[in-house]
Design a protein around this motif. Structure first.
Motif, PDB file in Angstrom:
ATOM      1  N   ARG A 184       0.847  -1.185   0.000  1.00 47.34           N
ATOM      2  CA  ARG A 184       0.000   0.000   0.000  1.00 47.34           C
ATOM      3  C   ARG A 184       0.882   1.233   0.000  1.00 47.34           C
ATOM      4  NH1 ARG A 184      -3.774   1.722   4.994  1.00 47.34           N
ATOM      5  NH2 ARG A 184      -1.722   2.222   5.853  1.00 47.34           N
TER       6      ARG A 184
ATOM      7  N   ARG B   1       0.350   7.386   2.550  1.00 49.33           N
ATOM      8  CA  ARG B   1      -0.528   8.530   2.348  1.00 49.33           C
ATOM      9  C   ARG B   1       0.123   9.778   2.935  1.00 49.33           C
ATOM     10  NH1 ARG B   1      -5.039   5.440   5.421  1.00 49.33           N
ATOM     11  NH2 ARG B   1      -3.103   4.822   6.444  1.00 49.33           N
TER      12      ARG B   1
ATOM     13  N   GLU C 242      -8.656  -2.998   5.933  1.00 49.48           N
ATOM     14  CA  GLU C 242     -10.076  -2.733   5.700  1.00 49.48           C
ATOM     15  C   GLU C 242     -10.704  -2.064   6.918  1.00 49.48           C
ATOM     16  OE1 GLU C 242     -14.265  -3.167   5.800  1.00 49.48           O
ATOM     17  OE2 GLU C 242     -12.970  -4.412   7.062  1.00 49.48           O
TER      18      GLU C 242
ATOM     19  N   ALA D  32      -9.622   1.574   7.015  1.00 50.96           N
ATOM     20  CA  ALA D  32     -10.325   2.388   6.028  1.00 50.96           C
ATOM     21  C   ALA D  32     -11.751   2.689   6.478  1.00 50.96           C
ATOM     22  CB  ALA D  32     -10.345   1.670   4.676  1.00 50.96           C
ATOM     23  N   ARG D  33     -12.355   1.758   7.199  1.00 50.68           N
ATOM     24  CA  ARG D  33     -13.742   1.913   7.620  1.00 50.68           C
ATOM     25  C   ARG D  33     -13.904   2.728   8.899  1.00 50.68           C
ATOM     26  NH1 ARG D  33     -16.567  -2.308  10.005  1.00 50.68           N
ATOM     27  NH2 ARG D  33     -15.086  -3.790   9.114  1.00 50.68           N
TER      28      ARG D  33
END
Length: 551
Positions: A263, A266, A458, A461-462
């Motif tokens: 990944r 960011r 996941e 991200a949630r």
């Protein structure tokens, strides 16, 4: 080469809760010649350890060798009298377990345990056995070979203890050694040393070996042939180069071509950090283990803390959670300092930072159901009880991709990956803002570990949760981190965004870590050892190499 071990059509069964026997290994056959290494590869539950132990004519409690044939140098072991099997085990066939810390008795000195089998079997007297143990201590590059064995197991590092267990297996001068995941829980730099020592021992002592692992990149460095197992059955067998370059079965191809996820990092948010560690120093008694450590973690991001065993990673986690108050410095959450000890922190501060441990077997109470384990934080932090708690537990299990029916199971009824998901669900029950993941995938096979990483990404991200991810696995760092902190002997030696830390020029220790990640190609280990001034005996087909010294 003469045939040493021949296993034909072996069926192994385990006693189920229903009182019936269920097949866990079905019709597997193995042949192994002297001076050769067979790698057993497969995911958790594939039957690797069961098959390796069968080479000793042994089955764990609740398991039986049902039918087939196990011949060692022509002698049938299946059905042999117990006294005869005792003569063979620890004499002609020896075993190196995954956890050296669990295998050694903490009350006895290392050398006394290393010579026990050879003396008990009458292979040599005590003086001869001690001389042999010290010769092997030197050969496997353990420090101060003449005095190393006088230490107790807790007085040496994990990598040194793993090598000492290899010495224990070699002192009786066996024909066959079974290595069962001997490097799984070790950091990458220690893993290299142990693997090199095992390779040197196998080649130099003229013995055969079975090397069990879930890491294909490791086994190709040491094995002549590889047998791939899945669900207790043989999927494919062949020469190492053949398995790597021309795998025939889809499952084998999936193992060979598995690519760990990556990944991109960011950008760092403009807002202040959620968690800060400022100038922290910490010690156990008089021994200082952290010195002037700084770290910052933003909401919704992941900082990976990497380093070898003993670098201070887990101690840093203990300081952040308040389990170990620092001598100097502070931990800040949302801009305000936290109390040094968890005992003085508010319940809400405790809730906001949760810790997931490396070994779920130790972290989960074996006498509690999954509902009790996951539900306890719900009651403690939110006073949720009864049917509402059961409903929330089922929602949390669904969040970690486990069926609701698992709420009624006990930890012993779950696989390693499932236990780790339960541990994550328990942490999520507190609705934390920071989750500290301490080596949560290090003991899992590659595919299960990859699935756990996917779950963590996941969830982040949630929910926007921030991770402080402690690991020695650089592949995991590439998969999950936004920023990296590299630690050595309690100090931060390099830190920054992932793209900067992983790009040259590196700090020398970062370079050592990066170069120690195994690559999926034969000869990689030999190249690394030559580069570091150390040569291990080669797998057949390579030119002989002369042993040297590792830095």
């Amino acid at each position: 080469m003469s045939l040493l071990l021949e296993i034909r059509d072996l069926h192994v069964e385990a006693l189920g809760e229903d009182g019936r026997w269920h097949e866990i290994v079905g019709g597997v056959s193995v042949t192994l010649e002297r001076s050769r290494v067979l790698g057993l590869i497969g995911e958790s539950g594939a039957g690797k350890s069961t098959l390796g132990l069968a080479a000793l004519g042994y089955a764990r409690r609740g398991v039986r060798l049902a039918r087939g044939s196990i011949r060692l140098d022509g002698e049938e072991l299946l059905g042999a009298p117990y006294e005869r099997l005792r003569e063979i085990r620890g004499r002609r066939v020896t075993y190196v377990a995954q956890s050296a810390a669990a295998a050694f008795n903490p009350a006895f000195r290392i050398e006394d345990q290393c010579i026990e089998a050879a003396v008990a079997h009458g292979l040599m007297d005590e003086a001869e056995a001690r001389a042999e143990a010290r010769r092997l201590f030197a050969k496997l590059r353990l420090p101060d070979p003449e005095t190393f064995g006088r230490r107790y197991p807790h007085q040496v590092s994990g990598g040194q203890l793993q090598r000492a267990m290899t010495v224990m297996a070699l002192v009786p001068r066996p024909d066959l050694v079974v290595f069962d995941e001997p490097t799984t829980a070790l950091d990458v730099t220690t893993q290299i040393e142990v693997l090199a020592a095992i390779k040197t021992a196998i080649e130099g002592e003229d013995l055969a070996a079975i090397y069990i692992t879930h890491d294909l990149a490791l086994v190709v460095q040491i094995a002549h042939r590889i047998l791939v197992l899945k669900d207790g059955r043989a999927v494919e067998e062949g020469e190492t180069s053949e398995i790597l370059e021309r795998p025939r079965q889809p499952y084998t191809r999936a193992l060979v071509h598995l690519r760990r996820r990556f990944r991109p990092e960011r950008p760092r948010p403009a807002e202040p950090p959620l968690l800060e560690v400022r100038g922290v120093e910490a010690a156990y008694g008089a021994v200082r283990v952290l010195e002037d450590v700084d770290l910052a973690l933003w909401r919704g991001r992941t900082v990976a803390v990497v380093g070898e065993s003993g670098s201070g990673k887990t101690t840093l986690a203990r300081v952040v959670t308040g389990l170990l108050p620092p001598r100097r410095g502070e931990v800040r959450l949302d801009g305000r300092p936290l109390q040094p000890s968890y005992r003085r922190r508010s319940r809400d501060d405790l809730r906001r930072i949760q810790l997931v441990y490396q070994m779920p077997d130790v972290a989960l109470n074996p006498r509690q159901t999954v509902e009790e384990i996951v539900g306890r934080p719900l009651t403690f932090y939110f006073d949720v009880r009864g049917t509402a708690r059961r409903r929330r537990v089922e929602e949390l299990l669904d969040a970690v991709e486990l069926p609701a029916s698992f709420a009624d199971r006990y930890p012993a009824e779950l696989s390693g990956g499932q236990k780790q998901r339960v541990a994550i669900a328990r942490a999520l029950a507190a609705e934390p803002e920071v989750m500290i993941c301490d080596e949560v995938t290090s003991a899992l096979d590659v595919q299960v570990a990859d699935a756990v990483l996917a779950l963590l990404l996941e969830l982040q991200a949630r929910t926007g949760i921030a991770y402080l991810y402690i690991t020695h696995d650089l592949a995991t760092v590439k998969a999950i981190a936004d920023e990296i902190v590299v630690m050595l002997r309690g100090r931060v030696v390099e830190s920054g965004p992932k793209s900067e830390v992983l790009a040259p020029p590196h700090h020398p220790y970062t370079e050592l870590l990066l170069s120690s990640v195994p690559e999926m190609e034969t000869g990689w280990l030999d190249r690394i050892l030559r580069r570091r001034g150390h040569r291990a005996a080669p797998v057949a087909g390579n030119a002989p190499a002369e042993a040297g010294r590792m830095p």
